[in-house]
Design an enzyme around this catalytic site. Sequence first.
Site, PDB file in Angstrom:
ATOM      1  N   ASN A   6       0.865  -1.175   0.000  1.00 21.32           N
ATOM      2  CA  ASN A   6       0.000   0.000   0.000  1.00 21.32           C
ATOM      3  C   ASN A   6       0.904   1.228   0.000  1.00 21.32           C
ATOM      4  O   ASN A   6       1.420   1.630   1.037  1.00 21.32           O
ATOM      5  CB  ASN A   6      -0.880  -0.052   1.253  1.00 21.32           C
ATOM      6  CG  ASN A   6      -1.762   1.169   1.403  1.00 21.32           C
ATOM      7  OD1 ASN A   6      -1.649   2.126   0.632  1.00 21.32           O
ATOM      8  ND2 ASN A   6      -2.623   1.145   2.394  1.00 21.32           N
ATOM      9  N   ARG A  78      -2.611  -1.824  -3.400  1.00 23.34           N
ATOM     10  CA  ARG A  78      -3.768  -0.975  -3.138  1.00 23.34           C
ATOM     11  C   ARG A  78      -3.622   0.274  -4.009  1.00 23.34           C
ATOM     12  O   ARG A  78      -2.604   0.961  -3.941  1.00 23.34           O
ATOM     13  CB  ARG A  78      -3.800  -0.569  -1.667  1.00 23.34           C
ATOM     14  CG  ARG A  78      -4.939   0.376  -1.402  1.00 23.34           C
ATOM     15  CD  ARG A  78      -4.796   1.056  -0.082  1.00 23.34           C
ATOM     16  NE  ARG A  78      -5.936   1.937   0.123  1.00 23.34           N
ATOM     17  CZ  ARG A  78      -5.854   3.059   0.820  1.00 23.34           C
ATOM     18  NH1 ARG A  78      -4.719   3.442   1.356  1.00 23.34           N
ATOM     19  NH2 ARG A  78      -6.903   3.810   0.983  1.00 23.34           N
ATOM     20  N   HIS A 167     -12.526   3.858   0.484  1.00 26.00           N
ATOM     21  CA  HIS A 167     -12.632   2.782   1.502  1.00 26.00           C
ATOM     22  C   HIS A 167     -13.370   1.563   0.942  1.00 26.00           C
ATOM     23  O   HIS A 167     -13.909   0.748   1.712  1.00 26.00           O
ATOM     24  CB  HIS A 167     -13.424   3.240   2.757  1.00 26.00           C
ATOM     25  CG  HIS A 167     -12.664   4.159   3.660  1.00 26.00           C
ATOM     26  ND1 HIS A 167     -13.307   5.097   4.436  1.00 26.00           N
ATOM     27  CD2 HIS A 167     -11.357   4.275   3.946  1.00 26.00           C
ATOM     28  CE1 HIS A 167     -12.414   5.763   5.149  1.00 26.00           C
ATOM     29  NE2 HIS A 167     -11.217   5.278   4.853  1.00 26.00           N
ATOM     30  N   ARG A 225     -10.220  15.798   8.913  1.00 27.89           N
ATOM     31  CA  ARG A 225     -10.998  16.333   7.786  1.00 27.89           C
ATOM     32  C   ARG A 225     -12.363  16.827   8.264  1.00 27.89           C
ATOM     33  O   ARG A 225     -12.997  16.186   9.103  1.00 27.89           O
ATOM     34  CB  ARG A 225     -11.228  15.257   6.710  1.00 27.89           C
ATOM     35  CG  ARG A 225      -9.964  14.798   6.032  1.00 27.89           C
ATOM     36  CD  ARG A 225     -10.295  13.880   4.846  1.00 27.89           C
ATOM     37  NE  ARG A 225      -9.115  13.183   4.410  1.00 27.89           N
ATOM     38  CZ  ARG A 225      -8.994  11.844   4.380  1.00 27.89           C
ATOM     39  NH1 ARG A 225     -10.007  11.065   4.719  1.00 27.89           N
ATOM     40  NH2 ARG A 225      -7.872  11.301   3.966  1.00 27.89           N
ATOM     41  N   GLU A 367      -8.308  -5.080   5.105  1.00 22.40           N
ATOM     42  CA  GLU A 367      -8.159  -4.733   3.687  1.00 22.40           C
ATOM     43  C   GLU A 367      -7.032  -5.528   3.034  1.00 22.40           C
ATOM     44  O   GLU A 367      -7.136  -5.951   1.891  1.00 22.40           O
ATOM     45  CB  GLU A 367      -7.910  -3.232   3.548  1.00 22.40           C
ATOM     46  CG  GLU A 367      -9.125  -2.425   3.943  1.00 22.40           C
ATOM     47  CD  GLU A 367      -8.817  -0.966   4.204  1.00 22.40           C
ATOM     48  OE1 GLU A 367      -8.826  -0.183   3.257  1.00 22.40           O
ATOM     49  OE2 GLU A 367      -8.551  -0.610   5.363  1.00 22.40           O
TER      50      GLU A 367
END
Length: 382
Positions: A6, A78, A167, A225, A367
């Site tokens: 990733n 990823r 996601h 965020r 993941e």
Amino acid sequence: MIFVINCGSSSIKFQLMDPSSEKVYLKGLAENIGSNRSLIQYEGKQELVPDMDYQGILSKILALLSPFHKDLTAIGHRVVHGGEYFSESALVTQDVLDKIKSCIPLAPLHNSANALGIETCIKTFPKLPNIAVFDTAFHASLPKHAYLYAIPYQYYTKYHIRRYGFHGTSHRFVADAAKDLLTMHSKLIIAHLGNGASVCAVKDGKSVDTSMGFTPLEGLIMGTRSGDIDTAVLPMLAKKTGKSLDQLLEMLNKQSGLEGISEISGDMRLLEEKAEQGDHQASLAIEMFCYRLAKYIASYQVPLGGCDALLFTGGIGENSSTIREKVVGYLPHFTIDTSIHAKLKRGASGIISAKDSPFIAVIPTNEELLIAKDTDRIQKSL
Ligand code: ADP
């Protein structure tokens, strides 16, 4: 064995695993890349590599694979943005790599790092297949009325301005795992709550709406965020503060959310501690986080036409019973069985709903495992 990598903008996470037994042989992380604090951690070791560039760190990580080389069958990457090209994971060909690169304007920091990671793996292991697993792919099933913004249509056709959602790998993993855990699983609402956070409505295994949009900025309040905000705030703040649009966007991505409101941190665990000690801004940040999330969950009964199960995942969703109870407290018809909830081990999977409620469950995401399984499936089909 499958190597899962990733490549983020300033970090690289990696795992070498057997997707069938789920055994992990090597796991590590490079952080703060491009700074004088960059380091690589793996198997309890830590190596400082100050000012080493991205390519150099990648090469060091790939060198760790040499003892396992003969057992390595494929590499799974990823990839953050697949634009409108990819609705599922794909074997990397020149055409696929070109398409990943053509999505760089949509996710400049991430997709350029992802492409570099793929190219470096191809050079280092020219005989191994590389498979790209996209964060956006699971949301390719969103209907047009859910993914378009209500701005002039030409901006969609000319510049691909639309909601993509992210996601996706995590939401897909949890939706799959729900089939084993629950008797009713055709209408799912999944709340992935980590540093980044998003909700996804999944109908019959397909994503039909999700809270992140053109970028991961839209939707829920997150660690740093802001999530949803009236964009008219930006020109007003530009005038008042003299900041540029880029600086304001950075503020919305990196200094807002839980951190911005609490003025302490974007880390939920720390905020829970501070709130318990009586810090009002920490309490306010937590309340805002839960309130916004509950509103999204309630609204996702529209695309689903009801809800069979609400599923919590991600660092906060898996570990914080306080947040789960607060969110569910805002939702009519959903009830947690507090005695079952109190017994659920931190990070474990389990159903926590009361008898008269739709299912509420915790499902830890993985993941990397999904990337490894997709990679294995595709390499076996070659
Ligand atoms: P990322 O999105 O970077 O993968 P994670 O999924 O690991 O992040 O989630 C990180 C978040 O989970 C942080 O806000 C952290 O404080 C929170 N978290 C982890 N453990 C707990 C806990 N026991 N209680 C509350 N929050 C927790």
